[in-house]
Design an enzyme around this catalytic site. Sequence first.
Site, PDB file in Angstrom:
ATOM      1  N   HIS A  37       0.810  -1.227   0.000  1.00 23.45           N
ATOM      2  CA  HIS A  37       0.000   0.000   0.000  1.00 23.45           C
ATOM      3  C   HIS A  37       0.843   1.276   0.000  1.00 23.45           C
ATOM      4  O   HIS A  37       0.444   2.298   0.541  1.00 23.45           O
ATOM      5  CB  HIS A  37      -0.994   0.020   1.174  1.00 23.45           C
ATOM      6  CG  HIS A  37      -2.134  -0.933   0.961  1.00 23.45           C
ATOM      7  ND1 HIS A  37      -3.338  -0.548   0.428  1.00 23.45           N
ATOM      8  CD2 HIS A  37      -2.221  -2.263   1.182  1.00 23.45           C
ATOM      9  CE1 HIS A  37      -4.129  -1.614   0.346  1.00 23.45           C
ATOM     10  NE2 HIS A  37      -3.480  -2.667   0.789  1.00 23.45           N
ATOM     11  N   THR A  38       1.994   1.188  -0.619  1.00 27.41           N
ATOM     12  CA  THR A  38       2.817   2.390  -0.775  1.00 27.41           C
ATOM     13  C   THR A  38       2.599   3.043  -2.136  1.00 27.41           C
ATOM     14  O   THR A  38       2.864   4.233  -2.295  1.00 27.41           O
ATOM     15  CB  THR A  38       4.316   2.049  -0.641  1.00 27.41           C
ATOM     16  OG1 THR A  38       4.594   0.973  -1.527  1.00 27.41           O
ATOM     17  CG2 THR A  38       4.681   1.647   0.769  1.00 27.41           C
ATOM     18  N   SER A 130      -2.433 -10.580  -9.282  1.00 33.00           N
ATOM     19  CA  SER A 130      -2.595  -9.708 -10.455  1.00 33.00           C
ATOM     20  C   SER A 130      -2.927 -10.458 -11.731  1.00 33.00           C
ATOM     21  O   SER A 130      -2.381 -10.177 -12.800  1.00 33.00           O
ATOM     22  CB  SER A 130      -1.331  -8.870 -10.692  1.00 33.00           C
ATOM     23  OG  SER A 130      -1.279  -7.859  -9.757  1.00 33.00           O
ATOM     24  N   SER A 131      -3.833 -11.415 -11.619  1.00 34.80           N
ATOM     25  CA  SER A 131      -4.287 -12.074 -12.845  1.00 34.80           C
ATOM     26  C   SER A 131      -4.876 -11.038 -13.797  1.00 34.80           C
ATOM     27  O   SER A 131      -4.742 -11.160 -15.015  1.00 34.80           O
ATOM     28  CB  SER A 131      -5.317 -13.158 -12.530  1.00 34.80           C
ATOM     29  OG  SER A 131      -6.385 -12.607 -11.794  1.00 34.80           O
ATOM     30  N   GLU A 175      -7.749   0.149 -15.955  1.00 34.97           N
ATOM     31  CA  GLU A 175      -8.171  -0.365 -14.637  1.00 34.97           C
ATOM     32  C   GLU A 175      -8.920   0.721 -13.848  1.00 34.97           C
ATOM     33  O   GLU A 175      -9.964   0.486 -13.271  1.00 34.97           O
ATOM     34  CB  GLU A 175      -6.915  -0.807 -13.874  1.00 34.97           C
ATOM     35  CG  GLU A 175      -7.161  -1.299 -12.472  1.00 34.97           C
ATOM     36  CD  GLU A 175      -7.230  -2.803 -12.377  1.00 34.97           C
ATOM     37  OE1 GLU A 175      -7.010  -3.468 -13.406  1.00 34.97           O
ATOM     38  OE2 GLU A 175      -7.516  -3.305 -11.285  1.00 34.97           O
ATOM     39  N   ASP A 187       0.978  -3.063 -10.231  1.00 37.23           N
ATOM     40  CA  ASP A 187       0.680  -4.333 -10.892  1.00 37.23           C
ATOM     41  C   ASP A 187       1.060  -4.297 -12.362  1.00 37.23           C
ATOM     42  O   ASP A 187       1.718  -5.202 -12.881  1.00 37.23           O
ATOM     43  CB  ASP A 187      -0.814  -4.663 -10.762  1.00 37.23           C
ATOM     44  CG  ASP A 187      -1.259  -4.677  -9.315  1.00 37.23           C
ATOM     45  OD1 ASP A 187      -0.380  -4.750  -8.441  1.00 37.23           O
ATOM     46  OD2 ASP A 187      -2.468  -4.588  -9.053  1.00 37.23           O
ATOM     47  N   TYR A 237     -10.136  -1.454   0.526  1.00 40.19           N
ATOM     48  CA  TYR A 237      -9.015  -0.820  -0.189  1.00 40.19           C
ATOM     49  C   TYR A 237      -9.278   0.680  -0.332  1.00 40.19           C
ATOM     50  O   TYR A 237      -8.431   1.513  -0.001  1.00 40.19           O
ATOM     51  CB  TYR A 237      -8.873  -1.472  -1.567  1.00 40.19           C
ATOM     52  CG  TYR A 237      -7.664  -1.028  -2.356  1.00 40.19           C
ATOM     53  CD1 TYR A 237      -6.454  -1.700  -2.250  1.00 40.19           C
ATOM     54  CD2 TYR A 237      -7.736   0.059  -3.218  1.00 40.19           C
ATOM     55  CE1 TYR A 237      -5.345  -1.310  -2.985  1.00 40.19           C
ATOM     56  CE2 TYR A 237      -6.630   0.460  -3.959  1.00 40.19           C
ATOM     57  CZ  TYR A 237      -5.446  -0.220  -3.840  1.00 40.19           C
ATOM     58  OH  TYR A 237      -4.349   0.168  -4.567  1.00 40.19           O
TER      59      TYR A 237
HETATM   60  C1  GLA Z   1      -3.410  -4.051  -4.861  1.00 44.39           C
HETATM   61  C2  GLA Z   1      -3.348  -2.885  -5.836  1.00 44.39           C
HETATM   62  C3  GLA Z   1      -1.914  -2.351  -5.966  1.00 44.39           C
HETATM   63  C4  GLA Z   1      -1.338  -2.039  -4.590  1.00 44.39           C
HETATM   64  C5  GLA Z   1      -1.523  -3.240  -3.659  1.00 44.39           C
HETATM   65  C6  GLA Z   1      -1.116  -2.950  -2.238  1.00 44.39           C
HETATM   66  O1  GLA Z   1      -2.693  -5.131  -5.367  1.00 44.39           O
HETATM   67  O2  GLA Z   1      -3.810  -3.299  -7.087  1.00 44.39           O
HETATM   68  O3  GLA Z   1      -1.900  -1.206  -6.791  1.00 44.39           O
HETATM   69  O4  GLA Z   1      -1.934  -0.885  -4.056  1.00 44.39           O
HETATM   70  O5  GLA Z   1      -2.873  -3.671  -3.618  1.00 44.39           O
HETATM   71  O6  GLA Z   1       0.234  -2.677  -2.136  1.00 44.39           O
END
Ligand code: GLA
Length: 406
Positions: A37-38, A130-131, A175, A187, A237
């Site tokens: 979450h950075t 990240s599919s 996205e 991602d 999120y």
């Molecule tokens: C998900 C989001 C990313 C990122 C992560 C947390 O995977 O798609 O962009 O924010 O959470 O690091």
Amino acid sequence: MSVALEALAEEAFDKAFQEEPTVVSRAPGRVELLGNHTDYNGGLVLAAAIDRFTVVVGRTRPGREARAIAANFDNQKDEFAIDGLDRDRSEGWRRYVRGVVWAVQENYGPLRSGFDLAIAGNVPLGAGLSSSASLQAALGVFLLAAGVVPGGEAGSTPLSDPERMRLAHTLRKSENEYVGVGSGLLDQFSVLFGRENHALMLDCRTLEYERLPLGNPAPAIVVCDSKTARRLADGMYNRRREECERVVSYFQRLRPGANVTQLRDISPEDLQAEWDALDPVGRLRARHVLTENERVRRGAEALKRGDVATFGKLMSASHRSSRDDFQNSSPALDALIEAAQQSPGFLGGKLSGAGWAGCTVNLVEPDKAEAFADSVRIEYARRMGIEPAIHVCHAADGASGRAIQV
Ligand code: GLA
């Protein structure tokens, strides 16, 4: 492994269109090694592409229509006009396909023609690997390699890094604006920039990046899927994003004119100085993000000196910070990490991606990966009564495309 996927996609393509595809592309999944979450806070991330892939095969066709087949979903079909795409009509995998076509046209200009394609993949779905970015990148590279993108090179030319970055931004636009998920660049960047046996560091503010060797032999990247549903993840999120933004607003009010726009603009000392005045939730979120940036910096230094052991410890520290300060872990994810800690070859591990469910990612000594997987499987099942899915992966190359030789 992607040879089998290519065969599967080709078979679906032949069946649907009675023709041979002329172009193939593939894109990996990704794990986030450090930097949870950075990304949307303008911070630092360390990720790796992994050897699980989405493969697209296809060919151009005259006119302005596209047809797509999803081999993993019983050869479901989508058919749409590539111009004037309506953001709200499609669902599931179709929304991703259309979103990429929409965003590519927004950023590169109208496609030169329509196309037919078939998709097959083995990136576990909904597991935080990240599919969706993998699907997006395979599609984006397919469009470039097929020569339907204005200015795009047809054929097998490897993409340059600037081209990869342009595509990463385009896929993120898809996205964010088409699919409607407010994610950062992590991602899409990872699945495009990956390299075998390397991690990737990205500064999400300056977009500077570096490929860092994971060592030789590189540790295995073992992904443990908790098999718990991510029902709440999207809402949570967005809530976390708001909580981070609240802290930014606080500092904006405190220092008008200081140009504070993201948590990146706040130092650990600033946070400490305002700790008592800050809201008790926001300050924990901010502490996680700021300390996490520091762990990424230290992790990158550790990899540069070949110190994977320190890197692993930083991953475990990251998990504790996510669990306690960012509060995006869950009993299942914590159980997976605790099981990992007592398993052979464990170097470090943390939750990966959004959190709340999905996967943990662990670095494991390469020759102990299978023993590690067996041990985590037994211990997690004993504690949670759930059979996890465990994927022993390795850092892989980013998305690529080429003409199919006939
Ligand atoms: C998900 C989001 C990313 C990122 C992560 C947390 O995977 O798609 O962009 O924010 O959470 O690091």
